[in-house]
Write a protein that holds these residues in place. Structure first.
Motif, mmCIF file in Angstrom:
data_model
loop_
_atom_site.group_PDB
_atom_site.id
_atom_site.type_symbol
_atom_site.label_atom_id
_atom_site.label_comp_id
_atom_site.label_asym_id
_atom_site.label_seq_id
_atom_site.Cartn_x
_atom_site.Cartn_y
_atom_site.Cartn_z
ATOM 1 N N GLU A 240 0.811 -1.220 0.000
ATOM 2 C CA GLU A 240 0.000 0.000 0.000
ATOM 3 C C GLU A 240 0.838 1.261 0.000
ATOM 4 O OE1 GLU A 240 -2.440 -0.461 3.422
ATOM 5 O OE2 GLU A 240 -3.661 -2.080 2.557
ATOM 6 N N ASN A 241 2.062 1.168 0.521
ATOM 7 C CA ASN A 241 2.898 2.375 0.634
ATOM 8 C C ASN A 241 3.997 2.433 -0.423
ATOM 9 O OD1 ASN A 241 2.180 3.955 3.332
ATOM 10 N ND2 ASN A 241 1.882 1.750 3.712
ATOM 11 N N GLY A 242 3.935 1.555 -1.405
ATOM 12 C CA GLY A 242 4.839 1.638 -2.543
ATOM 13 C C GLY A 242 6.270 1.226 -2.266
ATOM 14 N N TYR A 243 6.472 0.355 -1.277
ATOM 15 C CA TYR A 243 7.826 -0.118 -0.975
ATOM 16 C C TYR A 243 8.065 -1.488 -1.620
ATOM 17 C CZ TYR A 243 8.587 3.473 2.613
ATOM 18 O OH TYR A 243 8.762 4.666 3.270
ATOM 19 N N ARG A 244 9.317 -1.900 -1.583
ATOM 20 C CA ARG A 244 9.711 -3.241 -1.991
ATOM 21 C C ARG A 244 10.535 -3.865 -0.865
ATOM 22 N NH1 ARG A 244 9.414 -4.405 -7.445
ATOM 23 N NH2 ARG A 244 11.198 -5.803 -7.310
ATOM 24 N N THR A 245 10.647 -5.188 -0.870
ATOM 25 C CA THR A 245 11.414 -5.885 0.154
ATOM 26 C C THR A 245 11.838 -7.239 -0.384
ATOM 27 O OG1 THR A 245 11.386 -6.719 2.437
ATOM 28 C CG2 THR A 245 9.355 -6.943 1.167
ATOM 29 N N ASP A 246 12.850 -7.844 0.253
ATOM 30 C CA ASP A 246 13.273 -9.183 -0.181
ATOM 31 C C ASP A 246 12.469 -10.289 0.502
ATOM 32 O OD1 ASP A 246 14.238 -9.286 2.405
ATOM 33 O OD2 ASP A 246 16.344 -9.452 1.853
ATOM 34 N N GLY A 247 11.627 -9.921 1.479
ATOM 35 C CA GLY A 247 10.751 -10.904 2.112
ATOM 36 C C GLY A 247 11.332 -11.645 3.294
ATOM 37 N N PHE A 248 12.633 -11.482 3.581
ATOM 38 C CA PHE A 248 13.245 -12.147 4.732
ATOM 39 C C PHE A 248 13.187 -11.227 5.948
ATOM 40 C CE2 PHE A 248 15.412 -14.459 1.271
ATOM 41 C CZ PHE A 248 15.120 -15.759 1.661
ATOM 42 N N ALA A 249 12.392 -11.587 6.929
ATOM 43 C CA ALA A 249 12.224 -10.739 8.108
ATOM 44 C C ALA A 249 13.219 -11.111 9.203
ATOM 45 C CB ALA A 249 10.805 -10.863 8.646
ATOM 46 N N ARG A 250 13.796 -10.099 9.826
ATOM 47 C CA ARG A 250 14.522 -10.346 11.070
ATOM 48 C C ARG A 250 13.498 -10.529 12.186
ATOM 49 N NH1 ARG A 250 19.480 -5.870 11.171
ATOM 50 N NH2 ARG A 250 20.395 -6.464 9.151
ATOM 51 N N GLU A 251 13.850 -11.372 13.134
ATOM 52 C CA GLU A 251 12.958 -11.646 14.261
ATOM 53 C C GLU A 251 13.665 -11.250 15.553
ATOM 54 O OE1 GLU A 251 12.321 -15.780 13.740
ATOM 55 O OE2 GLU A 251 11.304 -15.546 11.808
ATOM 56 N N LEU A 252 13.190 -10.190 16.190
ATOM 57 C CA LEU A 252 13.755 -9.720 17.451
ATOM 58 C C LEU A 252 12.867 -10.254 18.571
ATOM 59 C CD1 LEU A 252 15.848 -7.794 18.868
ATOM 60 C CD2 LEU A 252 14.060 -6.048 18.747
ATOM 61 N N TYR A 253 13.403 -11.206 19.349
ATOM 62 C CA TYR A 253 12.589 -11.874 20.360
ATOM 63 C C TYR A 253 12.554 -11.043 21.649
ATOM 64 C CZ TYR A 253 13.155 -15.733 17.093
ATOM 65 O OH TYR A 253 13.165 -16.509 15.959
ATOM 66 N N LEU A 254 11.539 -10.191 21.745
ATOM 67 C CA LEU A 254 11.407 -9.323 22.912
ATOM 68 C C LEU A 254 11.076 -10.136 24.159
ATOM 69 C CD1 LEU A 254 9.338 -6.494 21.177
ATOM 70 C CD2 LEU A 254 11.807 -6.544 21.625
ATOM 71 N N GLU A 255 10.255 -11.150 23.991
ATOM 72 C CA GLU A 255 9.965 -12.113 25.069
ATOM 73 C C GLU A 255 10.216 -13.497 24.492
ATOM 74 O OE1 GLU A 255 9.245 -11.681 28.172
ATOM 75 O OE2 GLU A 255 8.960 -9.503 28.195
ATOM 76 N N TYR A 256 11.359 -14.085 24.844
ATOM 77 C CA TYR A 256 11.732 -15.407 24.321
ATOM 78 C C TYR A 256 11.228 -16.453 25.291
ATOM 79 C CZ TYR A 256 14.662 -19.291 22.755
ATOM 80 O OH TYR A 256 15.109 -20.503 22.299
ATOM 81 N N CYS A 257 10.235 -17.256 24.863
ATOM 82 C CA CYS A 257 9.588 -18.232 25.748
ATOM 83 C C CYS A 257 9.609 -19.615 25.098
ATOM 84 C CB CYS A 257 8.152 -17.807 26.047
ATOM 85 S SG CYS A 257 7.971 -16.126 26.690
ATOM 86 N N PRO A 258 10.754 -20.286 25.121
ATOM 87 C CA PRO A 258 10.846 -21.593 24.436
ATOM 88 C C PRO A 258 9.907 -22.647 25.013
ATOM 89 C CG PRO A 258 12.783 -21.200 25.799
ATOM 90 C CD PRO A 258 12.022 -19.915 25.774
ATOM 91 N N ASP A 259 9.611 -22.582 26.315
ATOM 92 C CA ASP A 259 8.747 -23.581 26.932
ATOM 93 C C ASP A 259 7.263 -23.256 26.785
ATOM 94 O OD1 ASP A 259 10.968 -25.035 27.787
ATOM 95 O OD2 ASP A 259 11.141 -23.844 29.617
ATOM 96 N N THR A 260 6.962 -21.976 26.600
ATOM 97 C CA THR A 260 5.571 -21.539 26.402
ATOM 98 C C THR A 260 5.536 -20.567 25.220
ATOM 99 O OG1 THR A 260 5.925 -19.807 28.065
ATOM 100 C CG2 THR A 260 4.850 -21.861 28.799
ATOM 101 N N PRO A 261 5.722 -21.096 23.997
ATOM 102 C CA PRO A 261 5.837 -20.218 22.827
ATOM 103 C C PRO A 261 4.624 -19.333 22.599
ATOM 104 C CG PRO A 261 5.563 -22.523 22.172
ATOM 105 C CD PRO A 261 5.838 -22.524 23.634
#
Length: 275
Positions: A240-261
């Protein structure tokens, strides 16, 4: 004795199946009328039929079933055949479970369409950071392929950092890049922000992750198996805003909960640009 039709009904199989078993010598009739060719069976032959069906349902071939029932296979070989089949069934169950998880995640994504709006997207600059990381290759960028690859990397990464006496100074970050420009495989980078200098004694890779001059970001709540709905919201905003991207998102885990994802909180960061 019973006619082939009566015996088939008693054994809960088809007449066609009994004729096939007869033709390959797996279960012969007790007698055959020399004039009419009608097949007749005894009640005690149901025991062999039951074993044929049980072994066939385990996935054994009819040749293997015949060898077992005719005592042409010793106990050790039979044990090996059944262990192999058990392993095959376990692998199939794991694959089916993974497919079911993917289908359920896709269904949740469809049901949640429209709940997140592009107003949840924030355009901002991302600062460079120093990461300690481990990498592996996933067959594709799909969530069901990424999950099994990235999940064991973080416990291993944190264990190695602890052994080296390095304490993370920021959240974990995952990022991705193509493993092969011509294929679907991706390199999975499982990293965490640190403030340590590289050292030959560290059994991890230290790297400077470049910043992003312009990134479309959104906060994803819940397990990463359900990340597609948040990614689609990002995609709508970018379009909608006329941008382009390669589609690979970085994931910044603000709350990393491996046992309760389901309690996890992740900021998705997509580098965007205009032509």
């Amino acid at each position: 004795m019973f006619t082939i039709g009566d015996f088939a009904r008693l054994g809960r199989v088809s007449v066609r199946m009994l004729r096939h078993y007869d033709s390959i010598g797996l279960l012969r009739p007790a007698s055959v009328d020399p004039h009419t060719g009608y097949r007749f069976y005894r009640a005690d032959q149901l025991r062999r039929l039951n074993r044929v069906i049980a072994l066939k349902d385990l996935g054994l071939t009819l040749d293997q079933v015949r060898a077992i029932l005719d005592d042409a296979v010793d106990v050790a070989e039979l044990r090996g055949m059944l262990r192999l089949r058990r392993s095959q069934l376990a692998e199939q169950l794991a694959a089916d479970t993974a497919r079911l998880t993917a289908v359920e995640a896709r269904l949740r994504m469809i049901e949640s369409e429209g709940r997140m709006t592009t107003q949840d997207v924030v355009l901002k600059e991302i600062a460079p950071v120093r990461l300690a990381e481990l990498t592996a290759v996933a067959p594709s960028y799909q969530a069901e392929d990424i999950g099994p690859v990235i999940q064991p990397l973080y416990p291993e990464l944190f264990g190695r950092l602890s052994a080296a006496g390095v304490t993370p100074t920021g959240p974990a970050i995952a990022w991705y890049e193509p493993a092969d420009p011509e294929g679907d495989a991706v390199v999975v980078h499982a990293g965490v922000i640190v403030d340590a200098e590289p050292s030959a004694t560290f059994d991890v890779t230290m790297r400077e992750l470049p910043g992003l001059r312009s990134a479309a970001t959104i906060i994803h709540h819940g397990a990463m198996d359900d990340v597609e709905s948040s990614m689609q919201t990002l995609a709508r905003w970018i379009d909608e805003n006329g941008y382009r991207t390669d589609g690979f998102a970085r994931e910044l885990y603000l709350e990393y909960c491996p046992d309760t994802p389901e309690k996890g909180i992740t900021e998705l960061q997509l580098a965007v640009y205009r032509d």
